[in-house]
Each structure stands twice: as structure tokens, then as C-alpha cells.
Scaffold this motif. Structure first.
Motif, PDB file in Angstrom:
ATOM      1  N   TRP A 138      20.291 -40.566  -2.894  1.00 32.11           N
ATOM      2  CA  TRP A 138      19.078 -40.335  -2.059  1.00 32.11           C
ATOM      3  C   TRP A 138      17.988 -39.428  -2.390  1.00 32.11           C
ATOM      4  CZ3 TRP A 138      16.096 -43.033   1.054  1.00 32.11           C
ATOM      5  CH2 TRP A 138      15.160 -42.253   1.967  1.00 32.11           C
ATOM      6  N   ASP A 139      18.533 -38.185  -2.882  1.00 29.88           N
ATOM      7  CA  ASP A 139      17.422 -37.339  -3.414  1.00 29.88           C
ATOM      8  C   ASP A 139      16.627 -37.778  -4.703  1.00 29.88           C
ATOM      9  OD1 ASP A 139      18.302 -35.442  -1.638  1.00 29.88           O
ATOM     10  OD2 ASP A 139      19.683 -34.505  -3.087  1.00 29.88           O
ATOM     11  N   THR A 140      17.410 -38.640  -5.411  1.00 32.47           N
ATOM     12  CA  THR A 140      16.546 -39.111  -6.604  1.00 32.47           C
ATOM     13  C   THR A 140      15.957 -40.398  -6.424  1.00 32.47           C
ATOM     14  OG1 THR A 140      18.765 -38.693  -7.893  1.00 32.47           O
ATOM     15  CG2 THR A 140      17.265 -40.305  -8.913  1.00 32.47           C
ATOM     16  N   LEU A 141      16.113 -41.271  -5.014  1.00 30.52           N
ATOM     17  CA  LEU A 141      15.245 -42.131  -4.788  1.00 30.52           C
ATOM     18  C   LEU A 141      14.186 -41.658  -4.096  1.00 30.52           C
ATOM     19  CD1 LEU A 141      18.027 -44.630  -3.463  1.00 30.52           C
ATOM     20  CD2 LEU A 141      16.531 -45.102  -5.257  1.00 30.52           C
ATOM     21  N   LYS A 142      13.972 -40.731  -3.490  1.00 26.95           N
ATOM     22  CA  LYS A 142      12.956 -40.370  -2.585  1.00 26.95           C
ATOM     23  C   LYS A 142      11.956 -39.182  -3.458  1.00 26.95           C
ATOM     24  CE  LYS A 142      15.071 -36.365  -0.352  1.00 26.95           C
ATOM     25  NZ  LYS A 142      15.169 -35.590   1.051  1.00 26.95           N
ATOM     26  N   GLU A 143      12.574 -38.867  -4.674  1.00 27.43           N
ATOM     27  CA  GLU A 143      11.809 -37.742  -5.352  1.00 27.43           C
ATOM     28  C   GLU A 143      10.413 -38.146  -5.681  1.00 27.43           C
ATOM     29  OE1 GLU A 143      12.137 -35.137  -9.666  1.00 27.43           O
ATOM     30  OE2 GLU A 143      13.496 -37.072  -9.099  1.00 27.43           O
TER      31      GLU A 143
ATOM     32  N   SER B 116       3.409 -33.371 -13.911  1.00 33.23           N
ATOM     33  CA  SER B 116       4.404 -33.049 -15.220  1.00 33.23           C
ATOM     34  C   SER B 116       4.708 -34.361 -15.898  1.00 33.23           C
ATOM     35  CB  SER B 116       5.349 -32.158 -15.164  1.00 33.23           C
ATOM     36  OG  SER B 116       6.364 -32.861 -14.471  1.00 33.23           O
ATOM     37  N   LYS B 117       4.797 -34.674 -17.225  1.00 31.30           N
ATOM     38  CA  LYS B 117       5.069 -35.922 -17.877  1.00 31.30           C
ATOM     39  C   LYS B 117       6.430 -36.222 -17.551  1.00 31.30           C
ATOM     40  CE  LYS B 117       1.887 -35.225 -21.742  1.00 31.30           C
ATOM     41  NZ  LYS B 117       1.585 -34.639 -22.992  1.00 31.30           N
ATOM     42  N   GLU B 118       7.317 -35.066 -17.265  1.00 29.31           N
ATOM     43  CA  GLU B 118       8.898 -35.317 -16.820  1.00 29.31           C
ATOM     44  C   GLU B 118       8.745 -36.017 -15.574  1.00 29.31           C
ATOM     45  OE1 GLU B 118       8.512 -31.899 -19.781  1.00 29.31           O
ATOM     46  OE2 GLU B 118       7.454 -32.635 -17.843  1.00 29.31           O
ATOM     47  N   ARG B 119       7.677 -35.778 -14.602  1.00 25.68           N
ATOM     48  CA  ARG B 119       7.875 -36.335 -13.174  1.00 25.68           C
ATOM     49  C   ARG B 119       7.202 -37.794 -13.075  1.00 25.68           C
ATOM     50  NH1 ARG B 119      12.362 -33.942 -11.428  1.00 25.68           N
ATOM     51  NH2 ARG B 119      12.061 -31.736 -11.526  1.00 25.68           N
ATOM     52  N   LEU B 120       6.442 -38.260 -14.141  1.00 29.30           N
ATOM     53  CA  LEU B 120       5.546 -39.268 -14.192  1.00 29.30           C
ATOM     54  C   LEU B 120       6.440 -40.716 -13.625  1.00 29.30           C
ATOM     55  CD1 LEU B 120       2.918 -38.807 -16.457  1.00 29.30           C
ATOM     56  CD2 LEU B 120       2.445 -38.924 -14.125  1.00 29.30           C
ATOM     57  N   PRO B 121       7.678 -40.769 -14.259  1.00 26.31           N
ATOM     58  CA  PRO B 121       8.560 -41.985 -14.195  1.00 26.31           C
ATOM     59  C   PRO B 121       8.755 -42.173 -12.597  1.00 26.31           C
ATOM     60  CG  PRO B 121       9.139 -40.849 -16.120  1.00 26.31           C
ATOM     61  CD  PRO B 121       8.271 -39.828 -15.186  1.00 26.31           C
ATOM     62  N   GLN B 122       9.145 -40.990 -11.977  1.00 24.40           N
ATOM     63  CA  GLN B 122       9.333 -41.290 -10.566  1.00 24.40           C
ATOM     64  C   GLN B 122       8.365 -41.532  -9.742  1.00 24.40           C
ATOM     65  OE1 GLN B 122      10.582 -38.801 -12.403  1.00 24.40           O
ATOM     66  NE2 GLN B 122      12.720 -38.333 -12.391  1.00 24.40           N
ATOM     67  N   ILE B 123       7.149 -41.042 -10.033  1.00 28.01           N
ATOM     68  CA  ILE B 123       5.771 -41.033  -9.346  1.00 28.01           C
ATOM     69  C   ILE B 123       5.440 -42.738  -9.611  1.00 28.01           C
ATOM     70  CG2 ILE B 123       3.534 -40.562  -9.195  1.00 28.01           C
ATOM     71  CD1 ILE B 123       4.256 -37.733  -9.904  1.00 28.01           C
TER      72      ILE B 123
ATOM     73  N   GLU C 165       7.749 -29.009  -6.668  1.00 27.97           N
ATOM     74  CA  GLU C 165       9.182 -29.755  -6.761  1.00 27.97           C
ATOM     75  C   GLU C 165       9.783 -29.775  -5.403  1.00 27.97           C
ATOM     76  OE1 GLU C 165       9.791 -30.810  -9.636  1.00 27.97           O
ATOM     77  OE2 GLU C 165       8.498 -30.025 -11.123  1.00 27.97           O
ATOM     78  N   PRO C 166      10.615 -31.016  -5.380  1.00 24.26           N
ATOM     79  CA  PRO C 166      11.201 -31.398  -3.876  1.00 24.26           C
ATOM     80  C   PRO C 166      12.390 -30.476  -3.813  1.00 24.26           C
ATOM     81  CG  PRO C 166      11.363 -33.152  -5.586  1.00 24.26           C
ATOM     82  CD  PRO C 166      10.508 -32.203  -6.256  1.00 24.26           C
TER      83      PRO C 166
ATOM     84  N   ALA D 143      12.753 -55.356  -5.605  1.00 23.89           N
ATOM     85  CA  ALA D 143      14.193 -54.934  -5.520  1.00 23.89           C
ATOM     86  C   ALA D 143      14.243 -53.896  -6.369  1.00 23.89           C
ATOM     87  CB  ALA D 143      15.374 -55.903  -5.360  1.00 23.89           C
ATOM     88  N   SER D 144      14.150 -54.280  -7.737  1.00 23.82           N
ATOM     89  CA  SER D 144      14.113 -53.503  -8.771  1.00 23.82           C
ATOM     90  C   SER D 144      13.466 -52.051  -8.790  1.00 23.82           C
ATOM     91  CB  SER D 144      13.756 -54.050 -10.085  1.00 23.82           C
ATOM     92  OG  SER D 144      14.078 -53.276 -11.218  1.00 23.82           O
ATOM     93  N   GLY D 145      12.073 -52.236  -8.256  1.00 25.05           N
ATOM     94  CA  GLY D 145      11.332 -51.017  -8.154  1.00 25.05           C
ATOM     95  C   GLY D 145      11.926 -50.153  -7.084  1.00 25.05           C
ATOM     96  N   PHE D 146      12.541 -50.341  -6.178  1.00 30.54           N
ATOM     97  CA  PHE D 146      13.416 -49.546  -5.239  1.00 30.54           C
ATOM     98  C   PHE D 146      14.436 -48.687  -5.949  1.00 30.54           C
ATOM     99  CE2 PHE D 146      11.925 -51.960  -1.532  1.00 30.54           C
ATOM    100  CZ  PHE D 146      11.241 -51.054  -1.104  1.00 30.54           C
ATOM    101  N   LEU D 147      14.902 -49.143  -6.992  1.00 33.85           N
ATOM    102  CA  LEU D 147      16.292 -48.746  -7.741  1.00 33.85           C
ATOM    103  C   LEU D 147      15.632 -48.050  -9.145  1.00 33.85           C
ATOM    104  CD1 LEU D 147      18.879 -51.353  -7.370  1.00 33.85           C
ATOM    105  CD2 LEU D 147      18.550 -49.404  -5.894  1.00 33.85           C
ATOM    106  N   ALA D 148      14.334 -48.142  -9.534  1.00 32.23           N
ATOM    107  CA  ALA D 148      14.130 -47.858 -10.661  1.00 32.23           C
ATOM    108  C   ALA D 148      14.129 -46.158 -10.613  1.00 32.23           C
ATOM    109  CB  ALA D 148      12.371 -48.151 -10.874  1.00 32.23           C
ATOM    110  N   PRO D 149      13.756 -45.397  -9.476  1.00 26.91           N
ATOM    111  CA  PRO D 149      14.022 -43.984  -9.885  1.00 26.91           C
ATOM    112  C   PRO D 149      15.402 -43.440 -10.059  1.00 26.91           C
ATOM    113  CG  PRO D 149      12.684 -44.385  -7.750  1.00 26.91           C
ATOM    114  CD  PRO D 149      13.364 -45.734  -8.225  1.00 26.91           C
ATOM    115  N   LEU D 150      16.182 -44.239  -9.868  1.00 23.03           N
ATOM    116  CA  LEU D 150      17.683 -43.809 -10.369  1.00 23.03           C
ATOM    117  C   LEU D 150      17.873 -44.224 -11.858  1.00 23.03           C
ATOM    118  CD1 LEU D 150      19.838 -45.629  -7.547  1.00 23.03           C
ATOM    119  CD2 LEU D 150      19.581 -42.968  -7.965  1.00 23.03           C
TER     120      LEU D 150
END
Length: 434
Positions: free
Chosen positions: A229-234, A365-372, A433-434, A54-61
Motif C-alpha cells: 500500500w505504501d508503494t502504491l500510494k507513493e 528526483s530521477k529515482e522518483r519519476l517512475p512512481q509519479i 519524501e513520504p 488496471a495495469s496503471g494501478f499496479l505499475a508503482p509496484l
């Protein structure tokens, strides 16, 4: 080059993972001794995994809005406070026995822990130079395996000698030390923290400042920020749009689906039905598996200079070696040889896993790795849960030997995925970029 913050990150996560193992063993022992119910005891790891999912689903936010070191600090601080509360509740002075409360606290601790692995994996390439990235990943992977290898054995001895409550006190102290260490972690991609609670990322602070300035000059204007939603799916979009990331994720998922066959229950059945040995040999094989993983991590660190030159080939070689050894393990019925085969799977597993993680870190990019990494963690945790059920069915219907052969075949499919997409590993892949 290793930045000082890497060592703080490495140390705090190693300590946190160690006490995680301790608390699982101590709590399962406590619940089992209190209720005499295996089902109630197994609820402890089940709740833990569910809350982390459950936490993983919200982690992108979280990673989009807050600094990664801040997230680690909040996670460790929350775990320290909650676990201290749990230890006090279970102490001889209080003698708490409400399992609803106990399971609730476990769920909250596990929820906080859910975003630490994506944050850690995203921080590592920020804290080391690219030429030592694979070595850093090997060091982290080796530590993870040492924790698993030594933690379960040591925690069992400690619970047997000291009892569950003293071990819970040790766990609380460990969480406290890990929390303190995270205070010194700095993210080089962010401005220096003005204080512990300087939590917003630079991009988020910049957006808020721009919005305030725009509103002051023209109240009717509006600067739109990405929706939740944009952040969650990024992260998912980034993975899908990058051929290399997509291939690596498919390989990770495929490999994870077959990797569940090394869970303790499956190996116990194999030991009894195929090797015709008792639980003692089950313990030997478990120890051999983790020892092989530790040796594998050390070998990756030792030969990182050579592996770096052929990292894609090293990844495929590790997976192929693992598949062949798993096949030999499945068809073998001689117990000492089984120990050797399991030991040899460790280096192959670590070679493939460290190579894949390094390739993922270099594919965005290092900035996008957390979302990935957040998206991948959620996907892998889900697949692992499904795999346990699927492999249980295969073992029940086709037999334990065929289950291991099936797992080896799944790894071959992952290798084929890499070969088919090998062109994406021969060039630098631009992340759209999305």
C-alpha cells in the motif's frame, strides 16, 4: 548529450506504438467482418483501455522493484509472444473464432503495455543531459504524433490491400524487433546489467542484502520494508506534497478533460451539423489535426533553445493559443477555415504538452519519476474516460458548438491554475519524501 540507450528507447517505442495502431485497425476490421457488429468491434479499444487502466494501478509496484529497462523488455516480450499466439490462432490454418479467447489475449497484451509509457517518460531524463531534455521530449512527442498521423491511414490501406491476417503477421514481427531493441537499453542510475534477466533495482537488491545480513547476525531483528500500500500510494503522495507537481497535475487533468472533444465521433458530428460537409471532410480535419501536431513537435525541437529560457511562459502561451483557436473553431462554419484552425491547434498543443512534461521531469528526483508518472498515467486515463461520457452529454444537451466552447473554457481554467501557482515555478521545489 544523448546517450546511446535513448536512441534504443526512442526507436523501440516508436516501432511498438506503430504496430499498436496496426493491430487495433486489423483486429477491429476482423471482428467487424466476422460479426457485422459495431459493438463487438468497439470492444477491442474498450478492452485495451480498461486493461491499461488496471495495469496503471499496479505499475508503482513494478517500478519500485524492477529495473525500468527490464520492465520494457518484459512488456515487449510478452506482447510479442501473445500477439504471435493470437495471429496463429486467427490464421487461415486454425481459423479461430472464439471471441472470449481473442478478447482475453487483447486484455493481456494491453495490460503488459500499461506500464511502458510511465517507464519511458521516467527513463528519458536519465538518458539525456538536462540541457537537451526538452529537445528529447519534443523528439518523442513528434514521433508519437507521426505514428498516429501516418499509422491509422497506412494501416487502413494495408488491411484493405493485404487483408487482416497479413497485417497481424507484420504486427507480430514489429513487436519482435521492438523486443530485441530493448535488450540494449541501460539505465545509468543502475549498475550495468549482468544479463537480460538481471531484473531487481539496486535499491531493492541493497535492501534484500541488508535484510539477509541483519537476519544472520541477529535472527530476532527485523528490517521493515514498505508495504504494498505504501508503494502504491507513493507517487500520489509525492504529487500532493510538491506544490509544483500538484499544479502541473491539476493542469494536465483539467486539459485532458477538455481534450476529448477531438475524438473522432465529436468531430464527425461537428462536420455534419456545423460545417454541413460529409465524411470526406471529417477525414480532412482528422488529417489536419495530426499534421498540426507533427508540425508542432518539429517546431518545439527547432526552437528549443529559446523555449528553454521561458518554459513556464511557453507552456501557458501554448494553452492560451489552443483555447483561442478552439473557440474560433467552435463559432466558425466555413470548412476551409476550420481546416486551418485545426492545423494551427497542433503547434499550440505540442508546445504546452512538451513544456509540461519537461517541467514534471525536472520537479522530482530521477529515482522518483517512475512512481509519479505511474500515478499520473492512471489519473489521466481515468479522467479521459469520464470526459468522453461528460462531453457526450454536453453535446447532446447543449449542442456540439457549446461543447467545443466548454472545452476551451476548461483550458482557460487550467491556465488560471498555472498563474495562481506561478510562485512554485520560480524556485527549485524540494520533493518531500513520504
Amino acid at each position: 548529450m544523448f546517450k546511446k540507450s535513448f536512441y534504443y528507447l526512442w526507436g523501440s517505442q516508436a516501432l511498438s506504438n506503430t504496430v499498436d495502431v496496426f493491430y487495433l485497425v486489423a483486429l477491429m476490421t476482423f471482428v467487424l467482418s466476422t460479426t457485422n457488429s459495431i459493438m463487438f468491434a468497439t470492444l477491442v479499444p474498450f478492452i485495451r483501455v480498461t486493461a491499461q487502466l488496471a495495469s496503471g494501478f499496479l505499475a508503482p509496484l513494478m517500478v519500485a522493484n524492477y529495473r525500468l529497462p527490464f520492465l520494457l523488455t518484459i512488456s515487449q516480450s510478452g506482447q510479442f509472444l501473445l500477439f504471435s499466439l493470437l495471429a496463429f490462432y486467427l490464421s487461415p490454418w486454425i481459423g479461430g473464432n472464439s471471441f472470449l479467447l481473442i478478447y482475453g489475449i487483447i486484455a493481456c497484451i494491453s495490460f503488459l503495455d500499461g506500464w511502458t509509457t510511465p517507464a519511458r517518460n521516467a527513463l528519458v531524463p536519465r538518458l539525456v543531459s538536462d540541457e537537451v531534455l526538452m529537445k528529447a521530449n519534443g523528439m518523442v512527442a513528434t514521433t508519437d504524433q507521426v505514428v498516429q498521423f501516418a499509422g491509422w491511414a497506412l494501416s487502413g490501406l494495408m488491411v484493405a490491400k493485404l487483408g487482416a491476417f497479413p497485417v497481424l503477421v507484420i504486427v507480430a514481427a514489429g513487436y519482435g524487433i521492438a523486443m530485441l531493441v530493448t535488450f540494449w537499453i541501460e539505465d545509468p542510475l543502475e549498475p550495468p546489467r549482468r544479463g537480460i534477466w538481471d531484473r531487481r533495482t539496486a535499491s531493492k537488491q541493497g535492501y534484500m542484502a541488508l535484510k539477509e545480513a541483519q537476519t544472520a547476525s541477529d535472527p530476532s531483528s527485523e528490517i521493515k520494508s514498505p508495504t504494498r500500500w505504501d508503494t502504491l500510494k507513493e507517487g500520489w503522495v509525492l504529487i500532493w506534497k510538491s506544490p509544483r507537481l500538484r499544479a502541473l497535475t491539476v493542469m494536465d487533468v483539467t486539459d485532458m478533460f477538455g481534450g476529448s472533444v477531438w475524438a473522432g465521433a465529436f468531430m464527425l458530428v461537428f462536420v455534419k451539423e456545423v460545417l454541413l460537409k460529409d465524411e470526406q471532410w471529417w477525414g480532412y480535419i482528422n488529417a489536419s489535426y495530426f499534421a498540426g501536431a507533427v508540425i508542432g513537435g518539429l517546431l518545439v525541437v527547432a526552437f528549443v533553445g529559446r523555449l528553454e529560457k521561458r518554459i513556464f511562459a511557453a507552456m501557458l502561451a501554448g494553452m492560451l493559443g489552443y483555447a483561442l483557436l478552439t473557440t474560433l473553431f467552435a463559432v466558425n462554419s466555413y470548412a476551409p477555415l476550420a481546416l486551418l484552425l485545426v492545423l494551427l491547434t497542433g503547434p499550440m498543443t505540442e508546445l504546452a504538452a512538451v513544456s509540461r512534461r519537461t517541467l514534471i521531469q525536472r520537479s522530482a528526483s530521477k529515482e522518483r519519476l517512475p512512481q509519479i508518472f505511474s500515478a499520473q498515467a492512471t489519473l489521466l486515463n481515468t479522467v479521459f474516460g469520464i470526459s468522453l461520457l461528460a462531453m457526450s452529454g454536453i453535446a447532446e444537451w447543449l449542442g456540439i458548438v457549446n461543447m467545443y466552447l466548454f472545452a476551451a473554457g476548461i483550458t482557460l481554467l487550467a491556465i488560471c491554475t498555472g498563474i495562481v501557482n506561478r510562485s512554485s515555478f520560480r524556485k527549485e521545489v524540494h520533493i518531500v519524501e513520504p
